[in-house]
Design a protein around this motif. Structure first.
Motif, mmCIF file in Angstrom:
data_model
loop_
_atom_site.group_PDB
_atom_site.id
_atom_site.type_symbol
_atom_site.label_atom_id
_atom_site.label_comp_id
_atom_site.label_asym_id
_atom_site.label_seq_id
_atom_site.Cartn_x
_atom_site.Cartn_y
_atom_site.Cartn_z
ATOM 1 N N VAL A 95 1.315 -7.619 30.167
ATOM 2 C CA VAL A 95 0.654 -8.616 31.021
ATOM 3 C C VAL A 95 1.343 -9.978 30.968
ATOM 4 C CG1 VAL A 95 -1.071 -9.439 29.351
ATOM 5 C CG2 VAL A 95 -1.627 -9.417 31.781
ATOM 6 N N THR A 96 1.965 -10.309 29.840
ATOM 7 C CA THR A 96 2.650 -11.603 29.745
ATOM 8 C C THR A 96 3.827 -11.622 30.710
ATOM 9 O OG1 THR A 96 2.023 -11.660 27.426
ATOM 10 C CG2 THR A 96 3.689 -13.230 28.097
ATOM 11 N N GLU A 97 4.539 -10.493 30.761
ATOM 12 C CA GLU A 97 5.679 -10.413 31.682
ATOM 13 C C GLU A 97 5.202 -10.411 33.133
ATOM 14 O OE1 GLU A 97 8.489 -7.970 28.494
ATOM 15 O OE2 GLU A 97 7.737 -6.898 30.250
ATOM 16 N N VAL A 98 4.111 -9.694 33.379
ATOM 17 C CA VAL A 98 3.587 -9.629 34.752
ATOM 18 C C VAL A 98 3.125 -11.019 35.190
ATOM 19 C CG1 VAL A 98 1.747 -8.676 36.221
ATOM 20 C CG2 VAL A 98 2.939 -7.194 34.577
ATOM 21 N N TYR A 149 -16.841 -7.151 31.935
ATOM 22 C CA TYR A 149 -16.110 -5.916 31.637
ATOM 23 C C TYR A 149 -15.045 -6.170 30.566
ATOM 24 C CZ TYR A 149 -12.538 -2.319 32.483
ATOM 25 O OH TYR A 149 -11.594 -1.331 32.337
ATOM 26 N N GLN A 150 -14.363 -7.315 30.683
ATOM 27 C CA GLN A 150 -13.294 -7.622 29.732
ATOM 28 C C GLN A 150 -13.856 -7.743 28.313
ATOM 29 O OE1 GLN A 150 -10.271 -7.406 30.474
ATOM 30 N NE2 GLN A 150 -8.961 -8.808 29.344
ATOM 31 N N LYS A 151 -15.009 -8.356 28.174
ATOM 32 C CA LYS A 151 -15.624 -8.515 26.844
ATOM 33 C C LYS A 151 -16.064 -7.155 26.297
ATOM 34 C CE LYS A 151 -18.156 -11.981 28.637
ATOM 35 N NZ LYS A 151 -19.176 -13.014 28.781
ATOM 36 N N SER A 152 -16.700 -6.346 27.136
ATOM 37 C CA SER A 152 -17.172 -5.055 26.607
ATOM 38 C C SER A 152 -16.006 -4.100 26.353
ATOM 39 C CB SER A 152 -18.241 -4.425 27.497
ATOM 40 O OG SER A 152 -17.704 -4.169 28.742
ATOM 41 N N ARG A 153 -14.949 -4.235 27.168
ATOM 42 C CA ARG A 153 -13.735 -3.434 26.957
ATOM 43 C C ARG A 153 -13.128 -3.748 25.583
ATOM 44 N NH1 ARG A 153 -8.440 -3.181 28.495
ATOM 45 N NH2 ARG A 153 -8.061 -5.379 28.894
ATOM 46 N N PHE A 154 -13.149 -5.021 25.231
ATOM 47 C CA PHE A 154 -12.595 -5.457 23.936
ATOM 48 C C PHE A 154 -13.399 -4.849 22.781
ATOM 49 C CE2 PHE A 154 -11.966 -8.667 20.530
ATOM 50 C CZ PHE A 154 -10.580 -8.747 20.520
ATOM 51 N N VAL A 155 -14.726 -4.929 22.906
ATOM 52 C CA VAL A 155 -15.581 -4.362 21.845
ATOM 53 C C VAL A 155 -15.346 -2.850 21.743
ATOM 54 C CG1 VAL A 155 -17.978 -3.901 21.150
ATOM 55 C CG2 VAL A 155 -17.357 -6.146 22.078
ATOM 56 N N ASN A 156 -15.300 -2.189 22.898
ATOM 57 C CA ASN A 156 -15.107 -0.730 22.880
ATOM 58 C C ASN A 156 -13.771 -0.355 22.257
ATOM 59 O OD1 ASN A 156 -17.515 -0.570 24.091
ATOM 60 N ND2 ASN A 156 -16.764 0.012 26.114
ATOM 61 N N ARG A 157 -12.750 -1.179 22.513
ATOM 62 C CA ARG A 157 -11.433 -0.906 21.944
ATOM 63 C C ARG A 157 -11.497 -0.978 20.414
ATOM 64 N NH1 ARG A 157 -7.258 1.498 24.021
ATOM 65 N NH2 ARG A 157 -6.949 0.102 25.787
ATOM 66 N N ILE A 158 -12.219 -1.983 19.909
ATOM 67 C CA ILE A 158 -12.332 -2.132 18.454
ATOM 68 C C ILE A 158 -13.024 -0.906 17.863
ATOM 69 C CG2 ILE A 158 -13.456 -3.483 16.598
ATOM 70 C CD1 ILE A 158 -13.233 -5.942 18.476
ATOM 71 N N ASN A 194 -7.048 -10.849 33.934
ATOM 72 C CA ASN A 194 -7.712 -9.946 32.983
ATOM 73 C C ASN A 194 -7.856 -8.537 33.557
ATOM 74 O OD1 ASN A 194 -7.850 -11.771 30.921
ATOM 75 N ND2 ASN A 194 -9.958 -12.405 31.307
ATOM 76 N N ALA A 195 -8.111 -8.458 34.866
ATOM 77 C CA ALA A 195 -8.165 -7.134 35.503
ATOM 78 C C ALA A 195 -6.795 -6.467 35.374
ATOM 79 C CB ALA A 195 -8.569 -7.278 36.966
#
Ligand code: NAD
Ligand code: UDX
Length: 480
Positions: A244-247, A305-314, A231-232
């Motif tokens: 990220v899928t390729e990485v 961070y991943q959860k709040s990043r998702f909300v911020n993106r929306i 996720n990082a």
């Protein structure tokens, strides 16, 4: 006939004991719990938990050598082996609050075992507990034992929800820890003989008590760390144009790393990972190892961070506000094939969106409206304290409606978030969904389940975790 009693008829106690009963027809298994509704459900056609394959196993043994009962004391008294599989949530108050494991349920089970026992018993820690818990349990049992011999074993459970029956039928390993005395070794052998009914001997590992207890916390910490690592990377992929899928495919091809458990997501959830890592952090701090504690704490920080990043993106994508906009939430369970919502990332994402005054329309094939409303109105860490919660009826979060169909959820919506990877979301009629949504129509895929290119052709603006961004999303950068 050997008699087994398991205290705690939950996600672990129920399936684990059902499989023992199925594989060991010569053993009588009683699963007991203080929760009357839970036991009633185990004795009905509507089992209290949804788990593929479970119903079939229960139906084969229930009433033959598998029994569910609230008569805790009777079954404990009669048993040769007592498994304790009660909940061990994070403490919400007092010393270690927010980190340490709350052993209230465990301690009361141990005191009850000491009170009602009239014969020697093997007491098995099935719950995930802090390392050295067996020592405390031994003290409780031996100080109240009236000359009865208790042997404590640690036999942590590694099943994952959604695949519990598969995992129990073919475990990677069974771990049994015990005292290094002749009595301890004899107890280990007795429990090993139970599992040997279906698990190859080379997959049954025996260790000392502390190694077994710590291995469970370590395994969950390692697993969660892999997810936080990928996720990082997903954040860095979005910033750089890598995929990220390729990485993760390229990284996982290294046999030393391996390909499993490297799927990026909106964050890990479930009743175990966060609780067990916080517990590990607390144990490290108590043992004077602040650097080690900090290392493991980062796994949780990245997950938050991943959860709040998702909300911020929306919010950022939708002109920096979702106030009064309808957001459809597809999936609320913490992963597919379960109705369990404990620590699901959906709770934090929904709360984040509600904080920005969105209106939510939620659909999950296995989670009830009552459960969703309860989850969204509860404080952090309160969720796994059933005794505190019993008197509380769920208050309703007014901006939330729960519907029983993905099309109803998405009708007139400004945006759609996919928070659980249910298979049915892959085959939805997205043209129909697009036609019924407000424009521009957004999809935020927190599990990378939909084909983003196809959806873009329909006209959606699509955000997929860790994938190269749309021109639209690039123009509306989110600050985490
Ligand atoms: P759960 O909440 O589903 O079940 C625990 C049950 O114990 C509840 O039904 C509760 O009523 C009962 N209980 C509590 N105190 C009791 C008492 N004194 N006497 C009788 N019953 C009592 O919890 P779970 O998910 O089954 O987890 C149990 C333990 O197993 C936890 O320590 C957890 O960390 C560990 N574990 C869970 C999983 C998982 O996937 N859920 C996997 C591995 C390990
Ligand atoms: C976990 C452990 O896997 C299991 O061994 C232990 O006994 C209990 O805790 P569980 O929480 O039931 O099991 O499910 P798991 O499959 O581990 O998933 C946990 C969370 O991680 C879910 O939210 C899942 O969606 C997420 N996850 C998993 C990812 O985000 N990416 C992955 O690659 C794998």
């Amino acid at each position: 006939m050997v008699k087994i009693c398991c205290i705690g008829a939950g996600y672990v106690g129920g399936p684990t004991m059902a499989v023992i009963a199925l594989k060991c027809p010569d053993i009588e298994v009683a699963v007991v719990d203080i929760s009357v509704p839970r036991i009633n459900a185990w004795n009905s056609d509507q089992l209290p938990i949804y788990e593929p394959g479970l119903e079939d196993v229960v139906k084969q043994c229930r009433g033959k050598n598998l029994f569910f009962s609230t008569d805790v004391e009777k079954h404990v008294c009669e048993a040769d082996i007592v498994f304790v599989s009660v909940n061990t949530p994070t403490k919400t108050r007092g010393l270690g609050a927010g980190k340490a494991a709350d052993l209230t349920y465990w301690e009361s089970a141990a005191r009850m075992i000491a009170d009602v026992s009239k014969s020697d018993k093997i007491v098995v820690e099935k719950s995930t507990v802090p390392v050295k818990t067996a020592e405390a349990i031994e003290k409780i049992l031996t100080h109240n034992s009236k000359g009865i011999n208790f042997q404590i074993l640690s036999n942590p459970e590694f099943l994952a929800e959604g695949t519990a029956i598969e995992d129990l039928f073919k475990p990677d390993r069974v771990l049994i820890g015990g005292r290094e005395t002749p009595e301890g070794q004899k107890a280990i052998k007795t429990l090993k003989d139970v599992y040997a009914h279906w698990v190859p001997e080379e997959n049954i590992i025996t260790t000392n008590l502390w190694s077994a207890e710590l291995s469970k916390l370590a395994a969950n910490a390692f697993l969660a760390q892999r997810i936080s690592s990928v996720n990082a990377m997903s954040a860095l992929c979005e910033a750089t144009g890598a995929n990220v899928t390729e990485v993760s495919y390229a990284v996982g091809k290294d046999t030393r790393i391996g390909s499993k458990f490297l799927n990026p997501s909106v964050g890990f959830g479930g009743s175990c990972f966060q609780k067990d890592i916080l517990n590990l952090v607390y144990i490290c701090e108590c043992n004077g190892l602040p650097e080690v504690a900090e290392y493991w704490r980062q796994v949780i920080k990245i997950n938050d961070y991943q959860k709040s990043r998702f909300v911020n993106r929306i919010v950022a994508s939708m002109f920096n506000t979702v106030s009064n906009k309808k957001i459809a939430v597809l999936g609320f369970a913490f992963k597919k094939d379960t109705g369990d919502t404990r620590e699901t990332p959906a709770i934090d994402v929904c709360k984040g969106l509600l904080g920005d005054k969105a209106r939510l329309s939620i659909y999950d094939p296995q989670v009830t409206e009552d459960q969703i409303q309860r989850d969204l109105s509860m404080n952090k860490f309160d969720w796994d304290h059933p005794l505190h919660l019993q008197p509380m009826s769920p208050s309703t979060v007014k901006q939330v409606s729960v519907v029983w169909d993905a099309y109803a959820a998405t009708k007139d919506a400004h945006g759609v978030c996919i928070l659980t990877e249910w298979n049915e979301f892959k085959t939805l009629d997205f043209q129909k969904i697009y036609d019924n949504m407000q424009k521009p129509a957004f999809i935020f895929d927190g599990r990378n389940v939909v084909d983003a290119e196809k959806l873009r052709e329909i006209g959606f603006i699509v955000y997929s975790i860790g994938k190269p961004l749309d021109a639209w999303l690039k123009d509306m950068p989110a600050v985490a």
